[in-house]
Structures are given as C-alpha cells and as structure tokens.
Design an enzyme around this catalytic site. Sequence first.
Site, PDB file in Angstrom:
ATOM      1  N   ASN A 264       8.175   9.249   4.051  1.00 22.48           N
ATOM      2  CA  ASN A 264       7.599   9.306   5.378  1.00 22.48           C
ATOM      3  C   ASN A 264       8.226   9.689   6.875  1.00 22.48           C
ATOM      4  OD1 ASN A 264       5.365   7.160   4.563  1.00 22.48           O
ATOM      5  ND2 ASN A 264       6.856   6.676   3.161  1.00 22.48           N
TER       6      ASN A 264
ATOM      7  N   LYS B 222      17.612  -2.801   1.981  1.00 22.63           N
ATOM      8  CA  LYS B 222      18.036  -3.674   1.923  1.00 22.63           C
ATOM      9  C   LYS B 222      17.795  -4.811   2.901  1.00 22.63           C
ATOM     10  CE  LYS B 222      22.813  -3.222   0.932  1.00 22.63           C
ATOM     11  NZ  LYS B 222      23.035  -3.555  -0.255  1.00 22.63           N
TER      12      LYS B 222
ATOM     13  N   ILE C 117      16.971  -7.668   6.170  1.00 26.29           N
ATOM     14  CA  ILE C 117      17.105  -6.788   7.650  1.00 26.29           C
ATOM     15  C   ILE C 117      17.639  -8.260   8.810  1.00 26.29           C
ATOM     16  CG2 ILE C 117      16.013  -7.005  10.455  1.00 26.29           C
ATOM     17  CD1 ILE C 117      15.703  -3.966   8.253  1.00 26.29           C
TER      18      ILE C 117
ATOM     19  N   ASN D 156       6.565  -2.471   8.785  1.00 28.68           N
ATOM     20  CA  ASN D 156       7.455  -1.812   7.415  1.00 28.68           C
ATOM     21  C   ASN D 156       6.203  -1.023   6.484  1.00 28.68           C
ATOM     22  OD1 ASN D 156       8.453  -1.380   4.656  1.00 28.68           O
ATOM     23  ND2 ASN D 156       8.033  -3.497   4.097  1.00 28.68           N
TER      24      ASN D 156
ATOM     25  N   HIS E  88       4.525  -0.784   2.598  1.00 33.76           N
ATOM     26  CA  HIS E  88       5.367  -1.214   1.253  1.00 33.76           C
ATOM     27  C   HIS E  88       4.000  -1.048   0.439  1.00 33.76           C
ATOM     28  CE1 HIS E  88       6.243  -4.097  -2.086  1.00 33.76           C
ATOM     29  NE2 HIS E  88       4.993  -4.091  -2.760  1.00 33.76           N
TER      30      HIS E  88
ATOM     31  N   ASP F 265       8.145  -8.763   2.857  1.00 32.05           N
ATOM     32  CA  ASP F 265       7.323  -8.386   2.829  1.00 32.05           C
ATOM     33  C   ASP F 265       6.447 -10.145   2.958  1.00 32.05           C
ATOM     34  OD1 ASP F 265       7.918  -6.568   1.316  1.00 32.05           O
ATOM     35  OD2 ASP F 265       7.894  -7.201  -1.401  1.00 32.05           O
TER      36      ASP F 265
ATOM     37  N   GLU G 164       0.305   6.344   3.165  1.00 37.93           N
ATOM     38  CA  GLU G 164       1.306   6.820   3.117  1.00 37.93           C
ATOM     39  C   GLU G 164       1.365   7.451   4.474  1.00 37.93           C
ATOM     40  OE1 GLU G 164       4.019   3.258   0.904  1.00 37.93           O
ATOM     41  OE2 GLU G 164       4.850   5.822   0.736  1.00 37.93           O
TER      42      GLU G 164
HETATM   43  C1  GAR Z   1       7.625   4.170   0.026  1.00 32.45           C
HETATM   44  O1  GAR Z   1       6.591   4.816  -1.113  1.00 32.45           O
HETATM   45  C2  GAR Z   1       7.442   3.081   0.826  1.00 32.45           C
HETATM   46  O2  GAR Z   1       6.326   1.942   0.850  1.00 32.45           O
HETATM   47  C3  GAR Z   1       8.687   2.076   0.151  1.00 32.45           C
HETATM   48  O3  GAR Z   1       9.369   2.806  -0.594  1.00 32.45           O
HETATM   49  C4  GAR Z   1       9.064   4.485  -0.469  1.00 32.45           C
HETATM   50  C5  GAR Z   1      10.081   4.918   0.211  1.00 32.45           C
HETATM   51  O4  GAR Z   1       9.693   6.770   0.289  1.00 32.45           O
HETATM   52  N1  GAR Z   1       8.754   0.990   0.722  1.00 32.45           N
HETATM   53  C6  GAR Z   1       8.774  -0.703  -0.155  1.00 32.45           C
HETATM   54  O5  GAR Z   1       8.858  -0.277  -1.143  1.00 32.45           O
HETATM   55  C7  GAR Z   1       9.408  -1.807   0.999  1.00 32.45           C
HETATM   56  N2  GAR Z   1       9.302  -2.336  -0.451  1.00 32.45           N
HETATM   57  P1  GAR Z   1      10.073   7.745   1.125  1.00 32.45           P
HETATM   58  O6  GAR Z   1      11.366   7.323   1.317  1.00 32.45           O
HETATM   59  O7  GAR Z   1       9.686   8.763   0.326  1.00 32.45           O
HETATM   60  O8  GAR Z   1       9.816   7.064   2.432  1.00 32.45           O
END
Ligand code: GAR
Length: 206
Positions: free
Chosen positions: A13, A92, A94, A108, A110, A151, A180
Amino acid sequence: MKICVFASGTGTNFKAIIDSIKKGYLRSKINLLISNNPNCNAVKIAASHGINFEIISNQLYKTIPQKELARIFLKILKKHKSDFIVLAGFMKFIPVEVVNKFRNKIINIHPALLPLFGGKGMFGINVHRAVIKSGVKVSGITIHFVNEIYDEGRIIFQKCCNVTSNDDEFTLQKKIQKLEHKYYPDIIKKFEDRKIKVREDKVWVS
Ligand code: GAR
C-alpha cells in the site's frame, strides 16, 4: 499534505501511494515512513525511493511508558513537519496522544468490512482466514479514521468484493489488495481536495 506513512510489513500500500504521487495523481508528498521493523520491506521501499524513515522498535515499545513513546512519535512527526498520517499495515498501537494531536488526520486501511472481522489479532492474512472460515459471501476494504480504539474509528469508505467457493485466504487477499491499491490513493486524493466532511459522528465523501 505532508504525509507520514506508518508500516510494518510488505509495504504494497505504501508503494501504491508512492506510485500515485510519482504519476502526478496525488499532489501530496510522503516525507516520512515510521516503522517498528527495521528489516521489513516497507523500509526497503522507503530507502530505495529516497524517503526518510525512522524506526520505533518493538524493544522501545516494550520498555518505555506509553507517554514517553508518544513524545518520541510526536517529536519525529514535528521534526519532519508531517501533517497527515496514513497507516498501511502498521502492527503496533498508536499512542493516544498521537491520535489526539492528529484527530481526523490519521487514517487506516483494513482488509475487511468493519465492524466485522476487526479487533485484536485481526490483521493481514488472519482477517482473510477468518472471513473464509465464517462462510460470508462478501468481503472488502474499509478506510477509516483512527481513534483510541483499534479498528473502531469512523468509517470513511468501504468497497466490497465477492467471496466465491473457489476462494481461499490467499486468493481473497489478492482481490482485496487490488481494491486497496486503487482506493487508498483515491481517498487520500479526496482529502487533498477537501471532499471529506466530518459531521458529528458520520463522515461524508463527495
Ligand atoms: C493490508 O492488507 C492492510 O489492509 C492490512 O495489512 C496489510 C498490509 O499490507 N492492515 C490490517 O490488517 C490492519 N488491521 P502491505 O504491507 O502490503 O501494505
């Protein structure tokens, strides 16, 4: 905006946002990455794109009080003049002082449709595994403000996709990642264009 990205993992992302800036789609700059993991791919991406990064290590998280941790975060954010925070797979908590200072300026993503499949332990592939196990027929992404509770910040945007009988957690993860990488930059653009309105307890995107 001067964006600080917080990331702990692969950083896809983070990379999608960098690419949107490079293409000229976003006008913001990413002036900083904060990570808890010096060996993660997100840090490598920052280094290879000449983006400053700072590490707030797991060890530091374990050994100093939260107030002190907050001071470190805020000092770094001030030093780099960041005015908007984008969490992209940051694993982690915040500190609440950071949330308060960046109220409505910290978002954020999710990988499911909150308020389902969120909360403690629900990150990355764990989320997709839980979705598949539950038998629901749709999943998706949620982009939300960050507040004191994991969340549970106000929802800004959601997009869904089908969960089919052929899906396992890995194919679902691929589908969700596509969403995403498209919609996270889109929503950041809405912030740039001041198209996100917060009214009492709801958020409206125009
Ligand atoms: C993403 O899918 C994001 O939605 C998730 O971690 C991944 C990070 O991927 N976040 C969570 O689960 C937050 N609760 P990336 O490092 O490839 O961007």
